[in-house]
Scaffold this motif. Structure first.
Motif, short mmCIF file in Angstrom:
data_model
loop_
_atom_site.label_atom_id
_atom_site.label_comp_id
_atom_site.label_asym_id
_atom_site.label_seq_id
_atom_site.Cartn_x
_atom_site.Cartn_y
_atom_site.Cartn_z
N ILE A 171 -40.49 -2.05 -65.89
CA ILE A 171 -40.94 -1.82 -64.53
C ILE A 171 -41.62 -0.46 -64.37
O ILE A 171 -42.67 -0.36 -63.73
N ILE A 172 -41.04 0.56 -64.96
CA ILE A 172 -41.52 1.93 -64.73
C ILE A 172 -42.29 2.48 -65.93
O ILE A 172 -43.45 2.86 -65.80
N ASP A 197 -27.51 -0.94 -70.48
CA ASP A 197 -28.57 -1.60 -71.24
C ASP A 197 -29.54 -2.33 -70.32
O ASP A 197 -30.76 -2.32 -70.54
N ARG A 198 -29.00 -2.98 -69.30
CA ARG A 198 -29.84 -3.75 -68.39
C ARG A 198 -30.76 -2.84 -67.57
O ARG A 198 -31.96 -3.08 -67.47
N LEU A 199 -30.18 -1.80 -66.97
CA LEU A 199 -31.00 -0.91 -66.16
C LEU A 199 -32.06 -0.21 -67.01
O LEU A 199 -33.22 -0.07 -66.59
N ASN A 200 -31.69 0.22 -68.20
CA ASN A 200 -32.66 0.90 -69.06
C ASN A 200 -33.72 -0.06 -69.58
O ASN A 200 -34.89 0.30 -69.71
N GLY A 201 -33.33 -1.29 -69.88
CA GLY A 201 -34.30 -2.29 -70.30
C GLY A 201 -35.29 -2.62 -69.20
O GLY A 201 -36.51 -2.74 -69.44
N ARG A 202 -34.79 -2.77 -67.99
CA ARG A 202 -35.67 -3.04 -66.86
C ARG A 202 -36.57 -1.83 -66.58
O ARG A 202 -37.74 -2.01 -66.20
N TRP A 254 -35.24 -17.27 -67.78
CA TRP A 254 -35.13 -17.64 -66.37
C TRP A 254 -35.19 -16.43 -65.45
O TRP A 254 -34.84 -16.51 -64.27
N ARG A 255 -35.72 -15.33 -66.00
CA ARG A 255 -36.14 -14.20 -65.17
C ARG A 255 -37.38 -13.61 -65.81
O ARG A 255 -37.50 -13.58 -67.05
N GLU A 256 -38.33 -13.15 -64.97
CA GLU A 256 -39.62 -12.70 -65.49
C GLU A 256 -40.08 -11.47 -64.70
O GLU A 256 -39.68 -11.26 -63.55
N THR A 257 -40.91 -10.66 -65.35
CA THR A 257 -41.52 -9.50 -64.72
C THR A 257 -43.02 -9.68 -64.69
O THR A 257 -43.65 -9.77 -65.75
N PHE A 258 -43.58 -9.78 -63.48
CA PHE A 258 -45.00 -10.03 -63.30
C PHE A 258 -45.71 -8.75 -62.82
O PHE A 258 -45.16 -7.99 -62.02
N TYR A 259 -46.95 -8.57 -63.29
CA TYR A 259 -47.80 -7.47 -62.86
C TYR A 259 -49.03 -8.08 -62.19
O TYR A 259 -49.81 -8.78 -62.83
#
Length: 249
Positions: free
Chosen positions: A30-31, A21-26, A240-245
């Motif tokens: 991300i991709i 779930d984590r890898l697919n969610g990321r 407490w974790r974020e994905t920035f572009y």
């Protein structure tokens, strides 16, 4: 079928969060969200680990991906996986060593900085070197200082706030013998090195200084659609974790 379910060797090539779930969610953040930005591009994957994101970028149509990873055993795992899935070796290469030693003079269209930005205290220097590659698009996936009242992060009791303002960086020490932590470098003493967890504002402030605008992924909407993923993605779900572009101005 979700991406990593098709390439499930990645569930066994690392001990660092290999949860489906984590890898697919990321992957969604991300991709998949950025497939148009990756197709046909020359990409740098900083701290490429077992090659999971190098591989995903190639599957999204990247022309070539270069990975930098300090742990040779993870590079070996990546190459074995790529061989198993029939990836042409001319489309990728890996450098084993320190990111700051290898990230010099090369040019790239896109830079992936996934899970490394909080394993260094050299944030400004890193962005300086990224900017000098000419990259027009940068993805930074990082732990951040948690929102007030929601501090259920992996922070050590040894943490300190460097600046008492929104542009804060939280200093921590990490053991370098743990694959999930920072690698040994020139700052290492007694088996630990110094790292810094930035605030959201600090990430955006540094990005702006080096000529990038920034956006973030809508993780709230993601978990509203996929509540079953929250268990293995608690860091994203709790803020407490974020994905920035980052996009060049």
């Amino acid at each position: 079928m979700q991406f990593f379910n098709k390439f499930d060797r990645f569930y066994t090539t690392s001990v660092t969060s290999p949860f489906p779930d984590r890898l697919n969610g990321r992957h969604a953040a991300i991709i998949a969200r950025n497939s148009d930005q990756l197709a046909g591009k020359r990409i740098l994957d900083i701290a490429s680990h077992d090659g999971r994101w190098t591989f995903a970028a190639l599957q999204a149509g990247a022309a070539h991906v270069t990975g930098i990873e300090p742990r040779q055993e993870l590079i070996d795992n990546a190459i074995a996986t790529f061989d198993q899935y029939g990836i042409d070796p001319s489309r990728y290469n890996f450098h084993c060593g320190d990111v700051f030693e290898h990230l010099q003079a090369q040019t790239y269209d896109v830079v992936l900085c996934l899970g490394f930005y909080y394993h260094t205290v050299r944030h400004a220097e890193l962005l300086d070197r990224i900017e000098r590659t000419g990259a027009a698009f940068v993805i930074i996936d990082t732990e951040v200082i948690p929102p007030e009242g929601n501090a259920s992060s992996a922070a050590s009791d040894d943490s300190r706030l460097v600046f008492n303002n929104p542009n804060s960086i939280q200093l921590l020490r990490e053991p370098v013998d743990d694959q999930q932590m920072a690698c040994s470098d020139s700052l290492t003493r007694n088996g630990h090195t110094l790292v810094g967890r930035p605030s959201r504002a600090a990430v955006e402030y540094l990005a702006e200084h080096f000529g990038y605008t920034s956006q973030t992924y809508d993780w709230a909407a993601y978990f509203a659609a996929h509540p079953e993923h929250s268990a293995t993605m608690n860091d994203y779900n709790k803020g407490w974790r974020e994905t920035f572009y980052l996009s060049r101005k």
